[in-house]
Design a protein around this motif. Structure first.
Motif, PDB file in Angstrom:
ATOM      1  N   ALA A  43       0.882  -1.394   0.343  1.00 46.00           N
ATOM      2  CA  ALA A  43      -0.282   0.356  -0.433  1.00 46.00           C
ATOM      3  C   ALA A  43       0.887   1.278  -0.487  1.00 46.00           C
ATOM      4  O   ALA A  43       2.095   1.340   0.522  1.00 46.00           O
ATOM      5  N   PRO A  44       0.961   2.301  -0.330  1.00 44.77           N
ATOM      6  CA  PRO A  44       1.172   3.369  -0.559  1.00 44.77           C
ATOM      7  C   PRO A  44       1.334   3.824   0.816  1.00 44.77           C
ATOM      8  O   PRO A  44       0.390   3.775   1.178  1.00 44.77           O
ATOM      9  N   THR A  45       2.276   4.510   1.379  1.00 47.23           N
ATOM     10  CA  THR A  45       2.822   5.406   2.527  1.00 47.23           C
ATOM     11  C   THR A  45       2.280   6.806   2.576  1.00 47.23           C
ATOM     12  O   THR A  45       2.179   7.845   1.798  1.00 47.23           O
ATOM     13  N   VAL A  67      -6.806  15.282  -5.700  1.00 45.24           N
ATOM     14  CA  VAL A  67      -6.970  13.933  -7.215  1.00 45.24           C
ATOM     15  C   VAL A  67      -7.510  14.314  -8.367  1.00 45.24           C
ATOM     16  O   VAL A  67      -7.625  14.693  -9.825  1.00 45.24           O
ATOM     17  N   ASP A  68      -8.811  14.494  -7.608  1.00 41.09           N
ATOM     18  CA  ASP A  68     -10.014  14.720  -9.110  1.00 41.09           C
ATOM     19  C   ASP A  68     -11.068  14.709  -8.554  1.00 41.09           C
ATOM     20  O   ASP A  68     -11.431  14.788  -6.967  1.00 41.09           O
ATOM     21  N   SER A  69     -12.575  14.626  -9.066  1.00 41.25           N
ATOM     22  CA  SER A  69     -13.610  15.010  -8.844  1.00 41.25           C
ATOM     23  C   SER A  69     -15.179  15.068  -9.837  1.00 41.25           C
ATOM     24  O   SER A  69     -14.974  15.008 -10.531  1.00 41.25           O
ATOM     25  N   ASP A  95      -6.577   5.598  -1.804  1.00 43.71           N
ATOM     26  CA  ASP A  95      -7.587   6.756  -2.518  1.00 43.71           C
ATOM     27  C   ASP A  95      -8.601   6.784  -1.624  1.00 43.71           C
ATOM     28  O   ASP A  95      -9.439   6.336  -1.647  1.00 43.71           O
ATOM     29  N   PHE A  96      -8.826   8.452  -0.629  1.00 47.22           N
ATOM     30  CA  PHE A  96      -9.947   8.516   0.103  1.00 47.22           C
ATOM     31  C   PHE A  96     -11.346   9.721  -0.676  1.00 47.22           C
ATOM     32  O   PHE A  96     -10.654  10.306  -1.465  1.00 47.22           O
ATOM     33  N   VAL A  97     -12.016   8.682  -0.838  1.00 49.69           N
ATOM     34  CA  VAL A  97     -13.633   9.544  -1.632  1.00 49.69           C
ATOM     35  C   VAL A  97     -13.716  10.355  -0.228  1.00 49.69           C
ATOM     36  O   VAL A  97     -13.935  10.234   0.663  1.00 49.69           O
ATOM     37  N   VAL A 117     -12.151  13.902  -4.468  1.00 48.73           N
ATOM     38  CA  VAL A 117     -10.370  12.160  -4.545  1.00 48.73           C
ATOM     39  C   VAL A 117      -9.149  12.811  -3.902  1.00 48.73           C
ATOM     40  O   VAL A 117      -9.049  13.720  -4.565  1.00 48.73           O
ATOM     41  N   TYR A 118      -8.802  12.551  -2.759  1.00 45.28           N
ATOM     42  CA  TYR A 118      -8.065  12.685  -2.352  1.00 45.28           C
ATOM     43  C   TYR A 118      -6.691  11.448  -1.766  1.00 45.28           C
ATOM     44  O   TYR A 118      -6.713  10.298  -1.636  1.00 45.28           O
ATOM     45  N   ARG A 119      -5.338  11.215  -2.658  1.00 44.91           N
ATOM     46  CA  ARG A 119      -4.411  10.529  -2.395  1.00 44.91           C
ATOM     47  C   ARG A 119      -3.425  10.425  -1.061  1.00 44.91           C
ATOM     48  O   ARG A 119      -3.026  11.414  -0.940  1.00 44.91           O
ATOM     49  N   TYR A 120      -3.326   9.873  -0.805  1.00 47.17           N
ATOM     50  CA  TYR A 120      -2.163   9.403   0.136  1.00 47.17           C
ATOM     51  C   TYR A 120      -2.596   9.567   1.447  1.00 47.17           C
ATOM     52  O   TYR A 120      -1.930   9.895   2.293  1.00 47.17           O
ATOM     53  N   GLY A 121      -3.872   8.705   1.715  1.00 46.27           N
ATOM     54  CA  GLY A 121      -4.646   9.367   2.909  1.00 46.27           C
ATOM     55  C   GLY A 121      -3.892   8.345   3.895  1.00 46.27           C
ATOM     56  O   GLY A 121      -3.627   7.099   3.257  1.00 46.27           O
ATOM     57  N   ASP A 122      -4.380   8.280   5.472  1.00 43.03           N
ATOM     58  CA  ASP A 122      -3.836   7.257   6.385  1.00 43.03           C
ATOM     59  C   ASP A 122      -4.788   6.375   6.271  1.00 43.03           C
ATOM     60  O   ASP A 122      -6.168   6.889   7.103  1.00 43.03           O
TER      61      ASP A 122
END
Length: 274
Positions: A43-45, A53-55, A78-80, A143-148
């Motif tokens: 999984a990505p760090t 990222v996008d919407s 990715d966090f939606v 959409v956001y990338r690399y969330g925890d």
């Protein structure tokens, strides 16, 4: 997992398993999963500030269900952030199943607001909200990338402010990590708006000009612990609300200098520019 291949070199068996590129190096073991764009060995760090990222967005009238496709570039983990503002009654999340939205209980004359946040798993294609008998609703997927992912919360809304008869909506102080501001208004005339400096505008849904409908606006910023100003509207609105949604991140242990944050960041004492 691929079958291991070994070849006898005359004295011992030598591993000849074909190698694959994991994004950083050639490795003997194949990656664990396909994230929608590439094979991933892990999984990505997570990062402290998850980047946008996008919407996608939609404005719905005289319909029971609001279906909104996720952006095409979404990847696993990715966090939606899916939001729904309903003109009448509380919206209910129909799909994806198993996700529990946070519904902010309004007064009887205010907009009903619901938000659901979850890490994308590749099984979701769209988000469906049940609007009940509401005449109009505004929905968005961010959409956001690399969330925890390990710190996902069922109550992502960390702040709420409501206003009457205003043409600007103050932003509450941003929290840690990536702070997403969601502004909602009820008006017949909103046609233009401006976020303050230091806030990055994202998606917006404007109600029809001349019709008393919801308009929704979103923006984000790295958490700075202070208010950056107010969202300016081109007209007075009867009802307005501002919501603060936090995307969980994970600190890398390095100090962070946030551009424009004079209170918490002093150039020369901090070392990492986001």
């Amino acid at each position: 997992m691929a079958n291991q291949t070994k070849v006898w070199d005359g004295s011992t068996w030598v591993d000849q398993t074909p190698k694959v590129w994991d994004g950083n190096a050639w490795v003997s073991k194949p990656p664990l999963y396909w994230d929608g764009a590439q094979w991933m060995s892990s999984a990505p760090t997570p990062r402290e500030f998850a980047p946008f990222v996008d919407s996608s967005r939609g404005n719905y009238r005289a319909t029971r269900y609001a279906g909104l496709a996720l952006p095409a570039g979404v990847r696993v983990n990715d966090f939606v952030v899916s939001i729904c503002a309903n003109q009448k009654g509380f919206p209910k999340l129909v799909s994806p199943a198993g996700q529990l939205p946070q519904v902010v209980n309004p007064a009887t004359d205010e907009i009903a607001f619901a938000v659901a946040c979850w890490p994308y798993t590749s099984t979701e294609s769209d988000v469906v909200w049940d609007l009940g008998d509401s005449p109009q609703a505004a929905c968005m997927n961010l959409v956001y990338r690399y969330g925890d992912v390990a710190n996902q919360s069922v109550t992502p809304v960390g702040g709420v402010q409501r206003h009457k008869n205003v043409n600007e909506i103050p932003l509450m102080p941003s929290a840690d990590y990536t702070s997403v501001f969601v502004a909602l208004t009820m008006s017949r005339q909103v046609s233009s708006y401006r976020w303050p400096d230091g806030v990055q505008a994202r998606e917006a849904v404007l109600g029809r000009f001349g019709s008393y409908e919801i308009s929704a606006f979103t923006a984000d910023t790295p958490g700075a612990g202070a208010s950056l100003g107010a969202l300016q509207l081109n007209t007075m609105v009867d009802t307005a609300a501002m919501y603060l949604v936090t995307i969980p991140g994970r600190s890398d242990g390095q100090p962070t200098w946030i551009l424009g944050d004079a209170a918490a960041s002093a150039l020369g004492k901090t070392t990492y520019l986001q």
